[in-house]
Structure formats: structure tokens, C-alpha cells
Motif scaffolding. Sequence first.
Motif, PDB file in Angstrom:
ATOM      1  N   ILE A  65     -10.173   7.344  -0.784  1.00 51.75           N
ATOM      2  CA  ILE A  65      -9.988   8.686  -0.230  1.00 51.75           C
ATOM      3  C   ILE A  65     -10.894   8.820   0.988  1.00 51.75           C
ATOM      4  O   ILE A  65     -12.101   8.560   0.901  1.00 51.75           O
ATOM      5  N   VAL A  66     -10.297   9.229   2.111  1.00 51.85           N
ATOM      6  CA  VAL A  66     -11.047   9.398   3.364  1.00 51.85           C
ATOM      7  C   VAL A  66     -10.811  10.818   3.876  1.00 51.85           C
ATOM      8  O   VAL A  66      -9.670  11.268   3.967  1.00 51.85           O
ATOM      9  N   LEU A  67     -11.890  11.524   4.209  1.00 51.31           N
ATOM     10  CA  LEU A  67     -11.808  12.877   4.760  1.00 51.31           C
ATOM     11  C   LEU A  67     -11.934  12.819   6.274  1.00 51.31           C
ATOM     12  O   LEU A  67     -12.789  12.107   6.806  1.00 51.31           O
ATOM     13  N   HIS A  68     -11.092  13.592   6.965  1.00 52.60           N
ATOM     14  CA  HIS A  68     -11.144  13.719   8.422  1.00 52.60           C
ATOM     15  C   HIS A  68     -11.385  15.179   8.786  1.00 52.60           C
ATOM     16  O   HIS A  68     -10.800  16.079   8.194  1.00 52.60           O
TER      17      HIS A  68
ATOM     18  N   ALA B  93      -7.248  15.084   4.455  1.00 49.57           N
ATOM     19  CA  ALA B  93      -7.638  13.866   3.748  1.00 49.57           C
ATOM     20  C   ALA B  93      -6.507  12.849   3.760  1.00 49.57           C
ATOM     21  O   ALA B  93      -5.334  13.202   3.937  1.00 49.57           O
ATOM     22  N   HIS B  94      -6.887  11.590   3.603  1.00 48.12           N
ATOM     23  CA  HIS B  94      -5.937  10.488   3.454  1.00 48.12           C
ATOM     24  C   HIS B  94      -6.288   9.728   2.176  1.00 48.12           C
ATOM     25  O   HIS B  94      -7.468   9.456   1.906  1.00 48.12           O
ATOM     26  N   VAL B  95      -5.272   9.400   1.394  1.00 49.47           N
ATOM     27  CA  VAL B  95      -5.465   8.622   0.168  1.00 49.47           C
ATOM     28  C   VAL B  95      -4.612   7.365   0.275  1.00 49.47           C
ATOM     29  O   VAL B  95      -3.444   7.439   0.688  1.00 49.47           O
ATOM     30  N   VAL B  96      -5.185   6.236  -0.083  1.00 48.30           N
ATOM     31  CA  VAL B  96      -4.466   4.961  -0.032  1.00 48.30           C
ATOM     32  C   VAL B  96      -4.584   4.298  -1.401  1.00 48.30           C
ATOM     33  O   VAL B  96      -5.695   4.144  -1.924  1.00 48.30           O
ATOM     34  N   TRP B  97      -3.437   3.948  -1.985  1.00 49.00           N
ATOM     35  CA  TRP B  97      -3.405   3.229  -3.257  1.00 49.00           C
ATOM     36  C   TRP B  97      -2.872   1.814  -3.043  1.00 49.00           C
ATOM     37  O   TRP B  97      -2.028   1.579  -2.156  1.00 49.00           O
TER      38      TRP B  97
ATOM     39  N   LEU C  98       0.835  -1.195   0.000  1.00 51.33           N
ATOM     40  CA  LEU C  98       0.000   0.000   0.000  1.00 51.33           C
ATOM     41  C   LEU C  98       0.875   1.252   0.000  1.00 51.33           C
ATOM     42  O   LEU C  98       2.007   1.226   0.493  1.00 51.33           O
ATOM     43  N   PHE C  99       0.331   2.330  -0.561  1.00 54.41           N
ATOM     44  CA  PHE C  99       0.971   3.640  -0.419  1.00 54.41           C
ATOM     45  C   PHE C  99      -0.056   4.578   0.199  1.00 54.41           C
ATOM     46  O   PHE C  99      -1.130   4.800  -0.349  1.00 54.41           O
ATOM     47  N   SER C 100       0.290   5.096   1.385  1.00 55.29           N
ATOM     48  CA  SER C 100      -0.614   5.953   2.141  1.00 55.29           C
ATOM     49  C   SER C 100      -0.136   7.394   2.065  1.00 55.29           C
ATOM     50  O   SER C 100       1.045   7.677   2.287  1.00 55.29           O
ATOM     51  N   LEU C 101      -1.050   8.309   1.759  1.00 58.72           N
ATOM     52  CA  LEU C 101      -0.709   9.728   1.590  1.00 58.72           C
ATOM     53  C   LEU C 101      -1.678  10.575   2.403  1.00 58.72           C
ATOM     54  O   LEU C 101      -2.893  10.375   2.342  1.00 58.72           O
ATOM     55  N   SER C 102      -1.133  11.520   3.181  1.00 56.79           N
ATOM     56  CA  SER C 102      -1.968  12.486   3.899  1.00 56.79           C
ATOM     57  C   SER C 102      -1.898  13.830   3.194  1.00 56.79           C
ATOM     58  O   SER C 102      -0.829  14.251   2.750  1.00 56.79           O
ATOM     59  N   LEU C 103      -3.034  14.504   3.075  1.00 54.00           N
ATOM     60  CA  LEU C 103      -3.136  15.804   2.418  1.00 54.00           C
ATOM     61  C   LEU C 103      -3.611  16.808   3.460  1.00 54.00           C
ATOM     62  O   LEU C 103      -4.755  16.750   3.921  1.00 54.00           O
ATOM     63  N   ASN C 104      -2.710  17.726   3.843  1.00 57.24           N
ATOM     64  CA  ASN C 104      -2.995  18.681   4.906  1.00 57.24           C
ATOM     65  C   ASN C 104      -2.966  20.107   4.355  1.00 57.24           C
ATOM     66  O   ASN C 104      -1.887  20.666   4.140  1.00 57.24           O
TER      67      ASN C 104
END
Length: 428
Positions: free
Chosen positions: A98-101, A109-113, A60-66
Motif C-alpha cells: 500500500i502506497v499513499l500519495h 492510495a495505490h494497492v498492489v497485490w 500483479l493487480f494494481s488498484l487506485s483508491l481515490n
Amino acid sequence: MILKGSQRAGAKQLASHLLNRRDNDQVTVLELRGFVADDLSGALHEAYAVSKATRCEQFLFSLSLNPPKDAPVGEEAFRRAADEAEKALGLEGQPRAIVLHEKEGRRHAHVVWSRIDPDELKAINLSHFKRKLTTLSRELYLENEWSLPEGLKAHGGKSPLNFTLAEWQQTRRLDLDPREIKAVFREAWDQSDGPRAFAAALEARGFHLARGDRRGVVALDVEGNVYAVGKYLGERTSTLRARLGSEDDLPSIGVVKTGLQDQVSGRFRALLSEMRAEQVAARAPLIARRDELRTEHRAQQAQLREAQALRWQAETDARASRLRTGIAGLWDKLSGKAAAIRDRNAVEAFEGLRRDQRERDQLVFDQLGERSAVQQRIEKLRRQQLAERQSLRTQSRVIRKALSRDQDGGRSPRADHSPRKRGFSLDL
């Protein structure tokens, strides 16, 4: 927005973290693309199952978008940022979630591929992904006309305020702000020119130098908690040794802890405990208001989703009723009227989706403004309370000196060797 990513495994743990509603005011699964499963846990487990056909462990590749704290960022903006990130990383077309917090008045947001190419059953190589994400972060800041943070002004540079996860977790467990500890260490370092001056400056603030169990110089506070001096200062081991000398000249952690146990009075511990209890009580009304808003906002969003779902069903039924059946429907098909109706229905459905998205964004923006006002009051009180606790810790040195004089019969060690001048004194 700041982009931070990592290759990882642990699909179950990641899904649990992303769906955690205890530490987040709101959690929204914005998108599941390329998965058979229709829930986040099932989707990430599906990615794990596909990875078993390969030798890849970090599948998995996990990315946080702040985004910046006060920037209103909608769902579509997060989607576009995710699209740009996957293009830069070479993950186009890969299954993603894509998950919004929403947390403490902010939205991120967090995105997981999935890294596994389903056609070739190979993991996609993500070379230099940190550099690519830094470049994309800077482009997003410039594109949205946000003020660049210090870490992005110098290309590829790292801000001294970018703490590691280990540092943040340690100081959070101790109810301390890591910025506060770093500022104390840096101030002591800047005003000292040798090991004795540095040790004295730290002791004046309630910290004591020691030799680490493995290697290097550490500092202990009056409660015996250990901090790596090099990490908090951001200095190399060679720089520390050049000014402080070898760590072998320092006492071990055990010796320092024993000394602290002998010197720190029960009175100081009681005062610190009492102050913390008072501060918790002072924060209680604001925390209660924050939790109340969390409940209200969740109910409002659930109510909006329910109303949108009912409206969508009614609009769908209305659009379907335009298509006639039987002989009339056959005539509509032959004349082309049915095709025109379907095109109209498609346009109206798309506009309905956009309308629903705008309504959800507007509700979230209004709620974030309300939540942010409470969060600002909480943060202001926290800063004030941090200053009060640090002030109490700096008094530990005075208390230890008083106890030492009491043990020596009230005499100072140097009183036997040099006469004391009469006059005003701050000695206790």
C-alpha cells in the motif's frame, strides 16, 4: 472512494511510478505484507520472480483508491478499503503493498497485490473485477455518507466525464483540458442537424472536420492536432454516419492540414504563443508557492518520523527495563509478575503505535488544508486561462476570412451574384 483496478505486469515500471516524488508532493509506503523484501522495488521484483514458475504474464493487480476531494481520510481507512477490496476480489492473504500519495491538496492510495498463489503456483482468476469494484465504491460512499458521483448513482453506469487515459494524456500534452474540448464538440453537435451545420459550428470554434487515416470522422484544430469526434462526443460510428453521411465525403487529414497551413496567419500563431508565455508567467508565483509548500511539508513529515522513532526507542527501552534479570527475574517468572509486565508492555506498545498514526494523520490533514488553498487558486487561474485561449482560437475563423478576402482582392465570392444591402455590417 472511487476504486479503479487493472491486471498488469511491469514490476519495475510500477515501482518507479508509485515511488515518483517528482509528480507527487508526498509518497509514503504504508504497508508491505507477505514479502521477504523490505522495500517496494524489491517486493514487486519478488512477485515477478515467483510468477516465473507459472505461465501468468499479468502477475500483479494494481488498484487506485481515490476518496472525494475534500474528505479527510486516514491511514486506517485506506487499510480497511484495501481489506474490503481484496475480500471482494478473492485476493485475501495475498502479498500486497500500500502506497499513499499526496498531490495537489488531495490524498489517495495505490494497492498492489501478487496474483500468484504461492502454495499452488497458479494465478488467481479475477472475474468481473470492474463490476465488483464499482459495487464496493458505491458501498464505501454510502458508508462514509459522501455524496455519490454521477457515475455511481446509476448502478454500473459510466459517467461521460470519465475520460480514457489516452484522451487525458493527449489533451494534457497540448495544454488543454479534455472537458473543454468535449464541451465544444457537444455544443456544436447539439445545435446542428446535418454535416454542413456541424462543420460550420466546429469551424466557428476553431476545429475542422476531416476523414481519419484509418476510418471515422476526426477534427483538426488550427495547430493541426487531431481529435476523434466519436470519442469526444461519446457517440457510435453509426450515429455519426446517420447525421454526417459517409466520411469518404470529407477531405483527408493531409488536405485539411495543407489548407490550415495556407490560411492560418503567422499573426495568430504569434498571438497564441504570446498569450501562453504570459499565462505561464502569471502562474509562476503560485507554482513557486506550491513547490515551497511541498519542500516544507516533506521536511515536517521527516521531522515527525524522526521524533517518533526516537520516542519509540526510548519507550521500548523503558518497557524492557521493567523485566528484571538474574535471580529476581527468575522469581518474577515463577510468580507470574513477568507475564503481567509483558502484557502491560504489549498494550502500551499498541497504544503507542496508534498514537503515532494519529499524529501522522493530523499533520497530513493540516498540510492538505494548506496545500488545498493554494491548489484552488491555481485551478481557478487555469480555468480562466483556458477560457482565454479558447476565445483566441475561435477568432481563427475571422482571421482566415479576412485573409481570404485579401487574396481575392477584397471581394466576397457572392458579391458578384447577389447585391449587398446597405447598412451596418460586422464584416472586417
